[in-house]
Design a protein around this motif. Structure first.
Motif, PDB file in Angstrom:
ATOM      1  N   VAL A 178      20.941 -11.235 -32.674  1.00 47.26           N
ATOM      2  CA  VAL A 178      21.482 -12.332 -33.479  1.00 47.26           C
ATOM      3  C   VAL A 178      21.885 -11.823 -34.854  1.00 47.26           C
ATOM      4  N   LEU A 179      21.012 -11.014 -35.455  1.00 52.18           N
ATOM      5  CA  LEU A 179      21.286 -10.493 -36.784  1.00 52.18           C
ATOM      6  C   LEU A 179      22.494  -9.558 -36.775  1.00 52.18           C
ATOM      7  N   GLU A 180      22.623  -8.776 -35.715  1.00 48.54           N
ATOM      8  CA  GLU A 180      23.759  -7.865 -35.592  1.00 48.54           C
ATOM      9  C   GLU A 180      25.070  -8.639 -35.548  1.00 48.54           C
ATOM     10  N   ASP A 181      25.039  -9.776 -34.874  1.00 53.44           N
ATOM     11  CA  ASP A 181      26.239 -10.611 -34.803  1.00 53.44           C
ATOM     12  C   ASP A 181      26.583 -11.193 -36.175  1.00 53.44           C
ATOM     13  N   LEU A 182      25.566 -11.583 -36.931  1.00 54.25           N
ATOM     14  CA  LEU A 182      25.794 -12.129 -38.265  1.00 54.25           C
ATOM     15  C   LEU A 182      26.357 -11.073 -39.215  1.00 54.25           C
ATOM     16  N   LEU A 183      25.851  -9.850 -39.073  1.00 54.41           N
ATOM     17  CA  LEU A 183      26.255  -8.780 -39.981  1.00 54.41           C
ATOM     18  C   LEU A 183      27.572  -8.127 -39.570  1.00 54.41           C
ATOM     19  N   GLY A 184      27.879  -8.191 -38.281  1.00 50.36           N
ATOM     20  CA  GLY A 184      29.113  -7.593 -37.794  1.00 50.36           C
ATOM     21  C   GLY A 184      29.091  -6.086 -37.774  1.00 50.36           C
ATOM     22  N   THR A 185      27.905  -5.490 -37.603  1.00 45.66           N
ATOM     23  CA  THR A 185      27.815  -4.040 -37.556  1.00 45.66           C
ATOM     24  C   THR A 185      26.562  -3.630 -36.786  1.00 45.66           C
ATOM     25  N   THR A 186      26.407  -2.327 -36.569  1.00 47.17           N
ATOM     26  CA  THR A 186      25.256  -1.800 -35.831  1.00 47.17           C
ATOM     27  C   THR A 186      23.984  -1.893 -36.665  1.00 47.17           C
ATOM     28  N   ILE A 187      22.872  -2.179 -35.997  1.00 43.80           N
ATOM     29  CA  ILE A 187      21.585  -2.272 -36.683  1.00 43.80           C
ATOM     30  C   ILE A 187      20.661  -1.161 -36.214  1.00 43.80           C
ATOM     31  N   ARG A 188      20.004  -0.527 -37.164  1.00 38.43           N
ATOM     32  CA  ARG A 188      18.964   0.447 -36.857  1.00 38.43           C
ATOM     33  C   ARG A 188      17.634  -0.170 -37.235  1.00 38.43           C
ATOM     34  N   ALA A 189      16.769  -0.336 -36.244  1.00 41.03           N
ATOM     35  CA  ALA A 189      15.512  -1.058 -36.437  1.00 41.03           C
ATOM     36  C   ALA A 189      14.387  -0.141 -36.886  1.00 41.03           C
ATOM     37  N   GLY A 190      13.315  -0.775 -37.400  1.00 43.51           N
ATOM     38  CA  GLY A 190      12.108  -0.048 -37.741  1.00 43.51           C
ATOM     39  C   GLY A 190      12.145   0.669 -39.070  1.00 43.51           C
ATOM     40  N   ALA A 191      13.074   0.323 -39.947  1.00 37.46           N
ATOM     41  CA  ALA A 191      13.155   0.963 -41.254  1.00 37.46           C
ATOM     42  C   ALA A 191      12.033   0.462 -42.166  1.00 37.46           C
ATOM     43  N   LEU A 192      11.749   1.212 -43.205  1.00 39.79           N
ATOM     44  CA  LEU A 192      10.723   0.793 -44.151  1.00 39.79           C
ATOM     45  C   LEU A 192      11.213  -0.351 -45.020  1.00 39.79           C
ATOM     46  N   VAL A 193      12.484  -0.324 -45.391  1.00 42.61           N
ATOM     47  CA  VAL A 193      13.061  -1.388 -46.219  1.00 42.61           C
ATOM     48  C   VAL A 193      14.445  -1.726 -45.679  1.00 42.61           C
ATOM     49  N   PRO A 194      14.929  -2.949 -45.919  1.00 47.78           N
ATOM     50  CA  PRO A 194      16.283  -3.295 -45.484  1.00 47.78           C
ATOM     51  C   PRO A 194      17.316  -2.544 -46.327  1.00 47.78           C
ATOM     52  N   GLY A 195      18.389  -2.089 -45.680  1.00 49.59           N
ATOM     53  CA  GLY A 195      19.404  -1.359 -46.422  1.00 49.59           C
ATOM     54  C   GLY A 195      20.728  -1.327 -45.689  1.00 49.59           C
ATOM     55  N   ILE A 196      21.806  -1.041 -46.428  1.00 52.85           N
ATOM     56  CA  ILE A 196      23.129  -0.933 -45.823  1.00 52.85           C
ATOM     57  C   ILE A 196      23.681   0.459 -46.078  1.00 52.85           C
ATOM     58  N   ALA A 197      24.411   0.994 -45.087  1.00 52.15           N
ATOM     59  CA  ALA A 197      24.940   2.359 -45.165  1.00 52.15           C
ATOM     60  C   ALA A 197      26.374   2.347 -45.686  1.00 52.15           C
ATOM     61  N   ILE A 198      26.604   3.101 -46.746  1.00 45.38           N
ATOM     62  CA  ILE A 198      27.916   3.189 -47.376  1.00 45.38           C
ATOM     63  C   ILE A 198      28.355   4.648 -47.380  1.00 45.38           C
ATOM     64  N   ARG A 199      29.560   4.912 -46.966  1.00 49.63           N
ATOM     65  CA  ARG A 199      30.050   6.284 -46.937  1.00 49.63           C
ATOM     66  C   ARG A 199      30.070   6.872 -48.343  1.00 49.63           C
ATOM     67  N   LEU A 200      29.658   8.132 -48.445  1.00 48.61           N
ATOM     68  CA  LEU A 200      29.629   8.792 -49.744  1.00 48.61           C
ATOM     69  C   LEU A 200      31.005   8.808 -50.396  1.00 48.61           C
ATOM     70  N   THR A 201      32.030   8.929 -49.570  1.00 47.75           N
ATOM     71  CA  THR A 201      33.389   8.966 -50.110  1.00 47.75           C
ATOM     72  C   THR A 201      33.808   7.630 -50.720  1.00 47.75           C
ATOM     73  N   ASP A 202      33.126   6.530 -50.309  1.00 50.51           N
ATOM     74  CA  ASP A 202      33.467   5.207 -50.837  1.00 50.51           C
ATOM     75  C   ASP A 202      32.850   4.943 -52.213  1.00 50.51           C
ATOM     76  N   LEU A 203      31.889   5.758 -52.599  1.00 53.84           N
ATOM     77  CA  LEU A 203      31.186   5.512 -53.852  1.00 53.84           C
ATOM     78  C   LEU A 203      32.081   5.701 -55.070  1.00 53.84           C
ATOM     79  N   ALA A 204      33.160   6.453 -54.888  1.00 53.22           N
ATOM     80  CA  ALA A 204      34.086   6.685 -56.005  1.00 53.22           C
ATOM     81  C   ALA A 204      35.102   5.562 -56.162  1.00 53.22           C
TER      82      ALA A 204
END
Length: 338
Positions: A178-204
């Protein structure tokens, strides 16, 4: 003062959103279950325990049967509701600087929490960690945080941007779908904290609408603009809670301890270690409030006494004179003629 707190600015906006999802009566009951009410949100500044926000959201979620209410609130959340904090973060020249600003200034919105930055070979995973917070409804805050962080990224990368993946502590496969559908992206479970992955090249990525130079601000100026300083001691926290609850009359020791998510004895011990007592702190807050009301309003002494928790006007007059050395009427006269 150690603990996870949330700025009332956020809670007020969350309550507005909850009204849309569930209706005012359900939200009022949820606020009551956390020892809160709407008068505490009306023009007030300060902090409440992060756990209280979790209880409110979870109570509403249970009432309407929505396991992912926190995520839906995060989707609908208007980042601009943070006011000066949002201006400070979104006024950064690029995305990397925006996240750094958010990390450094988080103490103005969520004291006790931290923005986490974990770098892989290709991505930066940006999360929000609230260590030691294990309360009912915490998953709602985890899920909502993902969308709030995403709001910052989209400001720089465009409204259609989505993270390459999202990390969550959740491990239930059914809930993850359900959460994956809301977010519209792949989910990796079991993390210590919630987070989103951003490409390093996008940081600029540059800011598409940077503020004019005269509208930029420093971290110190941000604190002044938000008109609040995070509580550093238990006494500070009690003062903030008493200020917030003054309109509702919930200023007794047990009610304040509940709002701080500790027991009355723990509150007593903490204040004793700081060389004061709840009675002394409350007397000072009431006296300061009385001074303001006497000098800045035309309320009667009876009205002021009632507002400050004195059912007997004589008790108010006696307490004020003991604290200031002046009768309330004499203080008012001096303030108005001075």
């Amino acid at each position: 003062m150690h603990g996870n707190l949330v700025n009332l600015v956020e809670l007020a906006h969350v309550v507005d959103l909850l009204d849309r999802f569930a209706g005012r009566l359900i939200v009022d009951r949820a606020l009551k279950s956390a020892g809160l009410d709407r008068t505490m949100l009306d023009g007030m500044t300060g902090f409440i325990p992060y756990a209280s926000e979790a209880v409110v959201i979870d109570s509403v979620a249970r009432a309407i049967g929505d396991r992912h209410l926190g995520a839906r609130i995060g989707q609908a959340y208007e980042y601009s509701a943070y006011g000066a904090y949002a201006h400070f973060v979104l006024g950064a020249p690029d995305l990397a600087t925006a996240f750094d600003r958010g990390r450094r200034a988080l103490l103005f919105t969520h004291p006790g929490s931290a923005i986490t930055l974990r770098e892989t070979e290709t991505h930066l995973v940006v999360g929000r960690d609230s260590k030691g917070l294990s309360v009912v409804g915490h998953h709602h805050l985890d899920e909502g945080a993902l969308f709030v962080i995403g709001h910052v990224a989209r400001h720089f990368l465009g409204s259609d941007w989505t993270p390459d993946w999202v990390e969550v502590p959740e491990t239930n496969a059914r809930e993850l779908a359900v959460l994956e559908d809301l977010l519209g992206t792949t989910i990796r479970a079991g993390a210590l904290v919630p987070g989103i992955a951003i490409r390093l090249t996008d940081l600029a990525a540059r800011n598409p609408g940077p503020p004019q130079p005269e509208r930029t601000m420093s971290l110190g100026e941000l604190g002044l603009l938000m008109d609040i300083a995070p509580a550093q001691t238990m006494e500070d926290a009690v003062v903030q809670m008493l200020t917030i609850t003054s309109a509702s009359g919930q200023t007794d020791e047990r009610s304040i301890a509940r709002l701080l998510a500790i027991g009355p004895r723990s509150l007593q011990r903490a204040l004793k270690d700081e060389g004061t007592t709840f009675r002394q702190v409350r007397a000072r807050v009431v006296c300061d409030r009385a001074r303001s009301l006497l000098s800045e309003t035309d309320m009667s002494l009876t009205e002021i006494g009632n507002l400050l928790g004195y059912s007997d006007p004589r008790s108010f007059r006696r307490a004020f004179k003991e604290s200031t050395g002046h009768a309330p009427s004499a203080f008012r006269k001096a303030a108005q003629t001075g």
